[in-house]
Design a protein around this motif. Structure first.
Motif, PDB file in Angstrom:
ATOM      1  N   THR A  30      10.459  -3.872  18.976  1.00  0.00           N
ATOM      2  CA  THR A  30      11.240  -5.094  18.775  1.00  0.00           C
ATOM      3  C   THR A  30      11.211  -5.895  20.060  1.00  0.00           C
ATOM      4  O   THR A  30      10.899  -5.370  21.125  1.00  0.00           O
ATOM      5  N   SER A  33      10.527 -12.899  19.577  1.00  0.00           N
ATOM      6  CA  SER A  33       9.482 -13.343  18.665  1.00  0.00           C
ATOM      7  C   SER A  33       8.642 -14.474  19.275  1.00  0.00           C
ATOM      8  O   SER A  33       9.169 -15.343  19.967  1.00  0.00           O
ATOM      9  N   PRO A  35       6.463 -17.116  17.499  1.00  0.00           N
ATOM     10  CA  PRO A  35       6.015 -17.586  16.187  1.00  0.00           C
ATOM     11  C   PRO A  35       4.586 -18.117  16.226  1.00  0.00           C
ATOM     12  O   PRO A  35       4.088 -18.538  17.275  1.00  0.00           O
ATOM     13  N   ARG A  53       0.683 -13.867  22.474  1.00  0.00           N
ATOM     14  CA  ARG A  53       0.518 -13.626  21.039  1.00  0.00           C
ATOM     15  C   ARG A  53      -0.971 -13.400  20.790  1.00  0.00           C
ATOM     16  O   ARG A  53      -1.767 -14.332  20.734  1.00  0.00           O
ATOM     17  N   ARG A  66       3.097  -9.862  17.799  1.00  0.00           N
ATOM     18  CA  ARG A  66       3.767 -11.104  17.417  1.00  0.00           C
ATOM     19  C   ARG A  66       5.025 -11.367  18.216  1.00  0.00           C
ATOM     20  O   ARG A  66       5.749 -12.287  17.948  1.00  0.00           O
ATOM     21  N   TYR A  67       5.321 -10.528  19.217  1.00  0.00           N
ATOM     22  CA  TYR A  67       6.500 -10.742  20.051  1.00  0.00           C
ATOM     23  C   TYR A  67       6.340 -10.037  21.381  1.00  0.00           C
ATOM     24  O   TYR A  67       5.500  -9.163  21.545  1.00  0.00           O
TER      25      TYR A  67
END
Length: 123
Positions: A30, A33, A35, A53, A66-67
């Motif tokens: 986690t 993010s 995007p 990314r 993606r994060y």
């Protein structure tokens, strides 16, 4: 949980070193993010050209990052406390080698391990 968000290179190194440890069932990550497209401001809707990314290589498998990773949830397959302590030592060794700004290592159950009453009701 890391004290700072990790770069893609550091995340790739950590995952490659954790992937060779036997007894790790799965690793979830986690963080902040990144995007695919910009969500607000004058560039809304344009592709996000963030350098972090990208696709990383984890022992031959391509993983789309993606994060910016800030925490790893590692599910272990152990049978007793001694095996758990041995695995934690291996994981801690990897983290000490790779994460230079520090981290917090907690032990607990962070995912569902048996069906709940809701699971039986929804069948």
């Amino acid at each position: 949980m890391t004290n700072r968000l990790l770069s893609a290179e550091t995340t790739e190194v950590v995952l490659n070193k954790l992937d060779v440890i036997k007894g790790i069932r799965q690793i979830q990550m986690t963080g902040e993010s990144i995007p695919k497209t910009i969500n607000s401001g004058p560039g809304k809707g344009l592709p996000n050209n963030h350098t972090e990314r990208r696709i990383i290589n984890v022992n031959g498998r391509e993983v789309e990052l993606r994060y910016l990773v800030g925490a790893f949830y590692i599910e272990l397959e152990v049978e007793d406390e001694a095996a758990l302590d041995a695995k934690l030592e291996e994981i801690e060794k990897v983290l000490n080698e790779c994460i230079e700004f520090g981290y917090t290592l907690n032990v607990g159950r962070y995912s569902k391990y048996k069906p709940t009453l809701h699971d039986y009701r929804s069948e």
